[in-house]
Design a protein around this motif. Sequence first.
Motif, PDB file in Angstrom:
ATOM      1  N   GLY A  78       0.815  -1.203   0.000  1.00 50.46           N
ATOM      2  CA  GLY A  78       0.000   0.000   0.000  1.00 50.46           C
ATOM      3  C   GLY A  78       0.852   1.257   0.000  1.00 50.46           C
ATOM      4  N   HIS A  79       1.927   1.240   0.793  1.00 52.74           N
ATOM      5  CA  HIS A  79       2.845   2.385   0.825  1.00 52.74           C
ATOM      6  C   HIS A  79       3.552   2.567  -0.510  1.00 52.74           C
ATOM      7  N   LEU A  80       3.962   1.468  -1.126  1.00 53.37           N
ATOM      8  CA  LEU A  80       4.628   1.542  -2.427  1.00 53.37           C
ATOM      9  C   LEU A  80       3.681   2.064  -3.501  1.00 53.37           C
ATOM     10  N   GLU A  81       2.433   1.670  -3.420  1.00 55.53           N
ATOM     11  CA  GLU A  81       1.444   2.151  -4.375  1.00 55.53           C
ATOM     12  C   GLU A  81       1.209   3.651  -4.216  1.00 55.53           C
ATOM     13  N   GLU A  82       1.146   4.067  -2.965  1.00 59.55           N
ATOM     14  CA  GLU A  82       0.975   5.510  -2.711  1.00 59.55           C
ATOM     15  C   GLU A  82       2.197   6.284  -3.182  1.00 59.55           C
ATOM     16  N   LEU A  83       3.401   5.748  -2.921  1.00 65.60           N
ATOM     17  CA  LEU A  83       4.627   6.406  -3.363  1.00 65.60           C
ATOM     18  C   LEU A  83       4.653   6.545  -4.877  1.00 65.60           C
ATOM     19  N   ARG A  84       4.233   5.506  -5.574  1.00 67.51           N
ATOM     20  CA  ARG A  84       4.181   5.572  -7.030  1.00 67.51           C
ATOM     21  C   ARG A  84       3.224   6.660  -7.500  1.00 67.51           C
ATOM     22  N   TYR A 103       5.492  19.023  -1.600  1.00 69.84           N
ATOM     23  CA  TYR A 103       4.148  18.776  -1.062  1.00 69.84           C
ATOM     24  C   TYR A 103       3.792  17.294  -1.140  1.00 69.84           C
ATOM     25  N   GLN A 104       4.132  16.645  -2.240  1.00 71.07           N
ATOM     26  CA  GLN A 104       3.843  15.217  -2.372  1.00 71.07           C
ATOM     27  C   GLN A 104       4.647  14.401  -1.362  1.00 71.07           C
ATOM     28  N   THR A 105       5.875  14.834  -1.107  1.00 73.00           N
ATOM     29  CA  THR A 105       6.684  14.169  -0.070  1.00 73.00           C
ATOM     30  C   THR A 105       6.049  14.351   1.297  1.00 73.00           C
ATOM     31  N   SER A 143       3.226  12.535   6.055  1.00 74.98           N
ATOM     32  CA  SER A 143       2.378  13.190   7.048  1.00 74.98           C
ATOM     33  C   SER A 143       1.590  12.236   7.949  1.00 74.98           C
ATOM     34  N   PRO A 144       1.150  11.058   7.468  1.00 75.69           N
ATOM     35  CA  PRO A 144       0.437  10.163   8.393  1.00 75.69           C
ATOM     36  C   PRO A 144       1.266   9.737   9.594  1.00 75.69           C
ATOM     37  N   GLU A 192       0.816  18.777  15.120  1.00 75.68           N
ATOM     38  CA  GLU A 192       1.661  19.974  15.185  1.00 75.68           C
ATOM     39  C   GLU A 192       2.819  19.883  14.210  1.00 75.68           C
ATOM     40  N   GLU A 193       3.406  18.687  14.089  1.00 72.25           N
ATOM     41  CA  GLU A 193       4.514  18.491  13.160  1.00 72.25           C
ATOM     42  C   GLU A 193       4.061  18.661  11.713  1.00 72.25           C
ATOM     43  N   ARG A 194       2.838  18.260  11.423  1.00 69.85           N
ATOM     44  CA  ARG A 194       2.324  18.436  10.057  1.00 69.85           C
ATOM     45  C   ARG A 194       2.237  19.913   9.693  1.00 69.85           C
ATOM     46  N   LYS A 195       1.738  20.719  10.625  1.00 68.68           N
ATOM     47  CA  LYS A 195       1.605  22.150  10.357  1.00 68.68           C
ATOM     48  C   LYS A 195       2.966  22.801  10.169  1.00 68.68           C
TER      49      LYS A 195
END
Length: 244
Positions: free
Chosen positions: A10-16, A82-84, A89-90, A95-98
Amino acid sequence: MENKELHVLGHLEELRGRILKTFLAFVAFFTVSFGFVKEIYKWVVRDFDGKLAILGPSDILWVYMVIAAVISIAATIPVAAYQTWRFVSPALKPEERKVTLRFIPGLFLLFILGLSFGYFVLFPMVLKFLISLSAGQFETMFTAEKYFRFMINLILPFGFLFEMPLVVMFLTRLGILNPKRLAKARKISYLALVIISVVITPPDFISDFLVTIPLLVLYELSISLSRVVYRKKLMNENMPLPEM
């Protein structure tokens, strides 16, 4: 075990998907910038005394494509950042996301600043030095392909090197780097930056010095900013502050 494999897939698919979106953004910016490439070319060579030669019809196309590609890289940096950020971000706290999201405009601005330093400061200095070597001995003539290849190879690395402070801040915020680790790697980092400076500049001390100093300052600035981010990170986590 099967759930773990599905999680990784799932992570690899999202990265792609993130990489594909970044690539499509690059293609879109390239298409737009190529439509204005003649005007950009005239601005880039405005201070050049004379006209650049071409040895074949494909040379000018190559030059136009390189100019459009550099502009597209600069425009794509915020998209890639932004894509990175969306990808990692999950794993971040709210606070770290902001905080990390605010780094994205800075990456673009620092890249432009690095290109500007290379184009307005370093490139004229190096070109003048190289032309002076041929004074009175050779007839100087530049082809468009050689001229722009030399220019891009000289200024493009500075676009990425000037992003060092923000990248270090981002990695410190994620816990991948910390100021102690950066300080311990100072000697090796200095050596690497000096080698980079020597490789991309003419073989004279002045050019090496003028390029090396900004890079070393950037590294020290990166360490200082890493300290600030690291201390804030520890304070937010209610952890004791270490001595630095």
